[in-house]
Design a protein around this motif. Structure first.
Motif, PDB file in Angstrom:
ATOM      1  N   ALA A   1      -0.269  -0.185   6.304  1.00 60.00           N
ATOM      2  CA  ALA A   1      -0.626   0.059   4.901  1.00 60.00           C
ATOM      3  C   ALA A   1      -0.986   1.503   4.607  1.00 60.00           C
ATOM      4  CB  ALA A   1      -1.793  -0.848   4.512  1.00 60.00           C
TER       5      ALA A   1
ATOM      6  N   ASP B   1       2.753  -1.957   2.782  1.00 58.00           N
ATOM      7  CA  ASP B   1       1.602  -2.438   2.020  1.00 58.00           C
ATOM      8  C   ASP B   1       0.883  -1.258   1.368  1.00 58.00           C
ATOM      9  OD1 ASP B   1       2.155  -4.979   2.912  1.00 58.00           O
ATOM     10  OD2 ASP B   1       0.171  -5.341   3.763  1.00 58.00           O
TER      11      ASP B   1
ATOM     12  N   ARG C   1      -4.503  -5.307  -2.914  1.00 54.32           N
ATOM     13  CA  ARG C   1      -3.424  -5.034  -1.954  1.00 54.32           C
ATOM     14  C   ARG C   1      -2.102  -5.515  -2.537  1.00 54.32           C
ATOM     15  NH1 ARG C   1      -2.829  -4.407   4.007  1.00 54.32           N
ATOM     16  NH2 ARG C   1      -5.110  -4.279   4.040  1.00 54.32           N
TER      17      ARG C   1
ATOM     18  N   CYS D   1      -4.557   0.026   7.233  1.00 51.00           N
ATOM     19  CA  CYS D   1      -4.365   1.334   6.593  1.00 51.00           C
ATOM     20  C   CYS D   1      -4.400   2.441   7.640  1.00 51.00           C
ATOM     21  CB  CYS D   1      -5.444   1.580   5.545  1.00 51.00           C
ATOM     22  SG  CYS D   1      -5.343   0.511   4.095  1.00 51.00           S
TER      23      CYS D   1
ATOM     24  N   SER E   1       3.690  -4.221   6.983  1.00 54.33           N
ATOM     25  CA  SER E   1       2.264  -4.512   6.818  1.00 54.33           C
ATOM     26  C   SER E   1       1.389  -3.320   7.155  1.00 54.33           C
ATOM     27  CB  SER E   1       1.856  -5.714   7.684  1.00 54.33           C
ATOM     28  OG  SER E   1       2.105  -5.444   9.053  1.00 54.33           O
TER      29      SER E   1
END
Length: 433
Positions: free
Chosen positions: A64, A127, A56, A158, A62
């Motif tokens: 992702a 991210d 990562r 994600c 954040s």
């Protein structure tokens, strides 16, 4: 030699044939390249030498983006190639070898980019999770499926993912078309079994398992599946009509796909389900009728078409042939009307003003199916500018697989634009839809 060329060549030299001895040496090499850039890799094995790497990179948000690819490749028969398939030779402006397109070239682009970021002190807009996985060329059981089951926390946050089979150039009059995959067909790999009465081959046939299986396989092979236009493929065809400046006849799509050549290949296999017999196993002596015959079929179904597909298969098999699944995975899809899809296209156009991005549905399958189970929307986006003579689809699992050096360098620039532009940390969808 550019860094992306060197990394691609080095990765090809690792023989990660599946089935084979595993991905571990290649995975360790990837982990080293990441560590050199100050990126901490997580290396894990699902079985002996079936190795994956995940890392990562923190960004300004954040939320992702997952970039995943596979380390394994399909077999290659060296005598059929102009250069050895695991040489990684650079010849005629291309890197040659098994995996150059599918998909060590893409892994090289990703690794080159994040190493460049480390040298330049660049922080991505969000991210970025990198996954270099085992076993995609089989079922993913030792790779993506294992990662999702046992290391789910590595993918926290994600929302979207990018991976293979999209973002490559297809030449058209006055434009270059770049299909960006928003989905793929589902997978139904099936083992078929017919049973009968074993006996002497000279006796009149009574209940012949081989014949029963062959009849069923023949019905499957000769079945003409009806055309089913999904919204994504309908949009693709409409976009191609606009780009080409001519009408594509929706009543003759098979003929139109053949007429349009490589442009037509973008929808030719995506307008219907398919089922291809691929393996037969029966008998042990010419004068003995065996009691059992086994066959395998590679089935693919369109998004939303699973029920119709299986009902049709059962009807074609008849009551005497039993089916069981070797692999069954639904057809994932991602929204084509989304800010993220627009950013994928914008990154291509920024590097190639002649680019015409279009939505696309893959005929085959990828590890996106596994990540869809985590709610991650997968897009096929491995940007690559090809020279006109190179047949992208023909090189997948084909002989003399190779990737242009300039195409790899183009891909690095496109990914850099996508991941570091101001829009990269804003406007992405959080709707789990």
């Amino acid at each position: 030699m550019s860094e992306v060329t060197q990394i691609c060549s080095d990765l090809i030299r690792f023989d990660t044939t599946n089935p084979g001895s595993g991905e571990r040496p290649a995975a360790e090499h990837v982990a080293t390249l990441l560590s050199e850039a100050g990126i901490e890799p997580v290396v894990f094995e699902s079985a002996r030498h079936r190795t994956s790497v995940v890392a990562r990179i923190p960004g300004d948000s954040s939320d992702a983006l997952l970039i995943h690819g596979h380390l394994d490749v399909v077999p290659a028969h060296a005598p059929d190639w102009r250069v050895h398939p695991f040489s990684g030779e650079v010849l005629g402006g291309c890197v040659w070898g098994r995996g150059a397109v599918d998909m060590k070239g893409t892994l090289a682009m990703t690794l080159t980019l994040v190493r460049e970021w480390a040298r330049r002190g660049v922080r991505p807009g969000r991210d970025v999770v990198l996954a270099f996985l085992a076993d995609e060329e089989a079922t993913g059981e030792y790779g993506a499926r294992y990662a999702v089951r046992h290391h789910r926390e590595l993918f926290d946050g994600c929302t979207e993912a990018i991976s293979e089979s999209g973002g490559y150039s297809v030449e058209a009059p006055g434009a270059r078309i770049y299909p960006v995959a928003v989905g793929e067909r589902g997978t139904a790999w099936m083992r078929l079994t017919a049973t009968g009465v074993a006996g002497h081959g000279s006796r009149p046939p009574a209940d012949n398992a081989v014949a029963e299986l062959c009849h069923a396989m023949s019905r499957i092979a000769s079945h003409r599946w009806p055309v089913r236009l999904t919204p994504e493929v309908a949009t693709l065809i409409e976009s191609l009509s606009d780009i080409l400046g001519e009408r594509i006849d929706l009543d003759r799509l098979e003929e139109e796909a053949e007429r349009l050549g490589r442009v037509g290949s973008l929808f030719g296999a995506q307008i219907r389900n398919s089922a291809n017999p691929t393996m037969l196993q029966a008998g042990y002596k010419v004068n003995v009728v065996p009691g059992t015959a086994v066959g395998h079929v590679d089935g693919r179904f369109l998004p939303g078409g699973r029920e119709e597909f299986l009902e049709t298969i059962d009807r074609l098999l008849g009551p005497r042939v039993r089916r069981e699944f070797v692999n069954l995975e639904d057809a994932p899809s991602a929204p084509m009307d989304s800010p993220f899809f627009e950013r994928l296209g914008a990154a291509l156009v920024a590097e190639d003003p002649a680019a015409r991005p279009v939505p696309y549905v893959m005929s085959g399958g990828t590890d996106a199916k596994s990540f869809a189970g985590l709610g991650i929307r997968g897009y096929g986006f491995a940007p690559l500018m090809l020279t006109p003579e190179l047949d992208y689809f023909g090189m997948f699992h084909g002989v003399d697989e190779r990737v242009p050096v300039e195409g790899l360098e183009f891909g690095v620039r496109v990914l850099d634009r996508l991941l570091t532009s101001p829009a990269a940390s804003a406007g992405h969808s959080t709707d789990p839809g």
